[in-house]
Scaffold this active site. Sequence first.
Site, mmCIF file in Angstrom:
data_model
loop_
_atom_site.group_PDB
_atom_site.id
_atom_site.type_symbol
_atom_site.label_atom_id
_atom_site.label_comp_id
_atom_site.label_asym_id
_atom_site.label_seq_id
_atom_site.Cartn_x
_atom_site.Cartn_y
_atom_site.Cartn_z
ATOM 1 N N CYS A 1 13.507 10.175 8.282
ATOM 2 C CA CYS A 1 13.092 9.633 9.864
ATOM 3 C C CYS A 1 14.287 9.889 10.695
ATOM 4 C CB CYS A 1 12.480 8.622 9.625
ATOM 5 S SG CYS A 1 13.484 7.051 8.839
ATOM 6 N N GLU A 22 7.841 1.107 11.830
ATOM 7 C CA GLU A 22 9.134 2.005 11.714
ATOM 8 C C GLU A 22 8.668 3.368 11.707
ATOM 9 O OE1 GLU A 22 12.206 1.246 11.689
ATOM 10 O OE2 GLU A 22 12.139 -0.999 11.316
ATOM 11 N N GLU A 39 8.612 15.908 15.788
ATOM 12 C CA GLU A 39 9.180 15.719 14.436
ATOM 13 C C GLU A 39 8.680 16.647 13.710
ATOM 14 O OE1 GLU A 39 7.932 12.230 12.292
ATOM 15 O OE2 GLU A 39 9.905 11.660 12.015
ATOM 16 N N LYS A 44 0.903 -1.270 0.047
ATOM 17 C CA LYS A 44 0.058 0.024 -0.056
ATOM 18 C C LYS A 44 0.915 1.221 -0.142
ATOM 19 C CE LYS A 44 -1.886 2.914 2.128
ATOM 20 N NZ LYS A 44 -1.547 4.330 1.749
HETATM 21 P P1 NAD Z 1 1.767 8.595 7.479
HETATM 22 O O1 NAD Z 1 1.658 7.844 8.778
HETATM 23 O O2 NAD Z 1 0.967 9.665 7.396
HETATM 24 O O3 NAD Z 1 1.525 7.598 6.208
HETATM 25 C C1 NAD Z 1 2.274 6.533 6.129
HETATM 26 C C2 NAD Z 1 1.555 5.603 5.164
HETATM 27 O O4 NAD Z 1 0.564 4.757 6.102
HETATM 28 C C3 NAD Z 1 0.699 6.004 4.112
HETATM 29 O O5 NAD Z 1 0.976 5.122 3.203
HETATM 30 C C4 NAD Z 1 -0.484 6.350 4.591
HETATM 31 O O6 NAD Z 1 -1.578 6.158 3.581
HETATM 32 C C5 NAD Z 1 -0.598 5.010 5.458
HETATM 33 N N1 NAD Z 1 -1.511 5.228 6.840
HETATM 34 C C6 NAD Z 1 -1.614 6.315 7.397
HETATM 35 N N2 NAD Z 1 -2.562 6.084 8.373
HETATM 36 C C7 NAD Z 1 -2.920 4.947 8.451
HETATM 37 C C8 NAD Z 1 -3.774 3.979 9.364
HETATM 38 N N3 NAD Z 1 -4.347 4.412 10.335
HETATM 39 N N4 NAD Z 1 -3.962 2.606 8.803
HETATM 40 C C9 NAD Z 1 -3.083 2.531 7.846
HETATM 41 N N5 NAD Z 1 -2.634 3.025 7.010
HETATM 42 C C10 NAD Z 1 -2.212 4.337 7.116
HETATM 43 O O7 NAD Z 1 3.195 8.942 7.086
HETATM 44 P P2 NAD Z 1 3.960 9.982 6.179
HETATM 45 O O8 NAD Z 1 3.732 11.418 6.361
HETATM 46 O O9 NAD Z 1 3.480 9.333 4.772
HETATM 47 O O10 NAD Z 1 5.515 9.833 6.487
HETATM 48 C C11 NAD Z 1 6.371 10.620 7.416
HETATM 49 C C12 NAD Z 1 6.471 9.718 8.621
HETATM 50 O O11 NAD Z 1 7.095 8.526 8.453
HETATM 51 C C13 NAD Z 1 7.444 10.434 9.382
HETATM 52 O O12 NAD Z 1 6.912 10.437 10.668
HETATM 53 C C14 NAD Z 1 8.746 9.573 9.452
HETATM 54 O O13 NAD Z 1 9.392 9.851 10.528
HETATM 55 C C15 NAD Z 1 8.033 8.311 9.264
HETATM 56 N N6 NAD Z 1 9.244 7.297 8.788
HETATM 57 C C16 NAD Z 1 9.857 6.549 9.555
HETATM 58 C C17 NAD Z 1 10.772 5.571 8.934
HETATM 59 C C18 NAD Z 1 11.442 4.561 9.700
HETATM 60 O O14 NAD Z 1 12.105 3.634 9.130
HETATM 61 N N7 NAD Z 1 11.362 4.795 10.863
HETATM 62 C C19 NAD Z 1 11.173 5.651 7.426
HETATM 63 C C20 NAD Z 1 10.538 6.652 6.645
HETATM 64 C C21 NAD Z 1 9.467 7.563 7.293
#
Ligand code: NAD
Length: 482
Positions: free
Chosen positions: A285, A251, A385, A177
């Site tokens: 991240c 993550e 963040e 997804k």
């Molecule tokens: P997000 O949580 O808004 O979305 C991430 C993904 O999850 C998207 O595909 C979104 O559509 C989906 N999603 C959101 N809420 C959901 C739910 N309740 N159930 C299922 N799917 C859901 O994050 P973002 O804005 O896309 O990405 C940025 C974030 O990701 C930052 O907080 C960053 O630190 C984190 N990140 C972490 C790592 C790591 O390895 N720790 C790596 C990259 C990004």
Amino acid sequence: MHDYDKLYIGGQWCAPRGQDVIEVSSPFDLKPVGRVPEAVRDDVDAAVAVARGAFETGSWSRLPASERIAVLERLLDLLTPRTDELADLQTSEMGAPTTFSRAVYGPGPAGVLASTIAIAKSTDWEEIRPGTTGLDIIVRREPVGVVAAIIPWNSPLFTLVGKVAPALAAGCSVIIKPSPETPLDANVFAELATEAGVPAGVISVIPGGRDIGAYLVNHPGVDKVSFTGSTAAGREIASNCGRNLKRFSLELGGKSAAILLDDVDIDIVTAGLKFASLANSGQACIAQTRILAPRSRYDDIVEALGAMMAGLAVGDPFDPSTDVGPMVAKHQQDKVNSYIELGLAEGAQLVTGGLDPFPDLPTGWFVRPTLFSGVNNSMRIAREEIFGPVLVAIPYDSEEDAIRIANDSEYGLAGSVWTSDRERGIEVGRHVRTGTFGVNQYLLDFNAPFGGFKASGVGREMGAEGLSEYIEYKSITPPPAG
Ligand code: NAD
């Protein structure tokens, strides 16, 4: 243009059940980059049904690991020549500066895949252990089942391969997804997987937003959720999985500290933090966004860091001289700017950056690389963040104080220390509660387990630990032979 009018379900292009389309546009010039159908619940049901079917029939899940590995090796051969093209696609989709994409987003996925293959080859998929009852035990590593791989926009293909490669190596079926901001590279990858020999049913891509992600997470046909994204979404996913006793790995976000010791060479640290804190325009991240500087050298460090940041080239992400590209979308630009406003309101001092628009950049979701000084660790700009090119410089009084401040965070994803004394740096690393830690750099190593302490996640990716996230252990105890 990457225009798709079908969804990739179980290795085939299928007509979407819904009407809506996700339009992807460049965050720099706002021109179209591609489009994909937006998946609806019926599409998810179809993807889960074929994934389960493949899993139960064993067309992939019951193959000898060596045969799965041979397919992954073919996939690596197909992926490697596409490195630059896929790097450029991510620059188009999300505005990552081309120097970063070509150096990290291009080779990264193939590197992760190669590392996973090597680890899968050295894994004992079925071993015999002497038991305590006098009988030997056959310990098997079996696939966890149907995996939902949920991907953020900031490192789409790299994150995808970090999940899909070990899941496939273990014998799982995978439903990807991707984020609505960056759905295109997942289609390219899935097609390559099929071309390499991943059988029908095993791999699907369902582009969509939060709602379709939540539907997938809660689907009874999904055995394991592998999620990368925000901590807020991670908490929701963990509670949904917990209710159904589904496996999950998360993550999540970070607010990593770079600890500058009192013996640090300022030129080395400013050059290093240009990458460690600001790569991918700060949308990383693992970005080292809290700069902990000894009070005795605080002013000099702030001045040097401010000068480095003021000199960063902001602009067209395809221009090789660009250091900082646009934010992925207007929502992210708004979010980052709101934190700059907050920093000013909290009484931090603006060293460089701020909220002025860019007169020479008529389009694009740009924010100014911004450094705040006079920050203490209880301010929201030091705790939350921001996910953009915004750094805070926090003074400390002793090494112990620096470690305390580094650890005084909800997060525990990454960190670094900068010093002329390697051993002193390693010792500091032993006391900082984060999943990864760099001395005089921060780099991801594909062989190193990667993940978060505390609210930065659950579980690990990369290394043997990353593969084990997709494995169920089974013990069979037969009577003695003969
Ligand atoms: P997000 O949580 O808004 O979305 C991430 C993904 O999850 C998207 O595909 C979104 O559509 C989906 N999603 C959101 N809420 C959901 C739910 N309740 N159930 C299922 N799917 C859901 O994050 P973002 O804005 O896309 O990405 C940025 C974030 O990701 C930052 O907080 C960053 O630190 C984190 N990140 C972490 C790592 C790591 O390895 N720790 C790596 C990259 C990004």
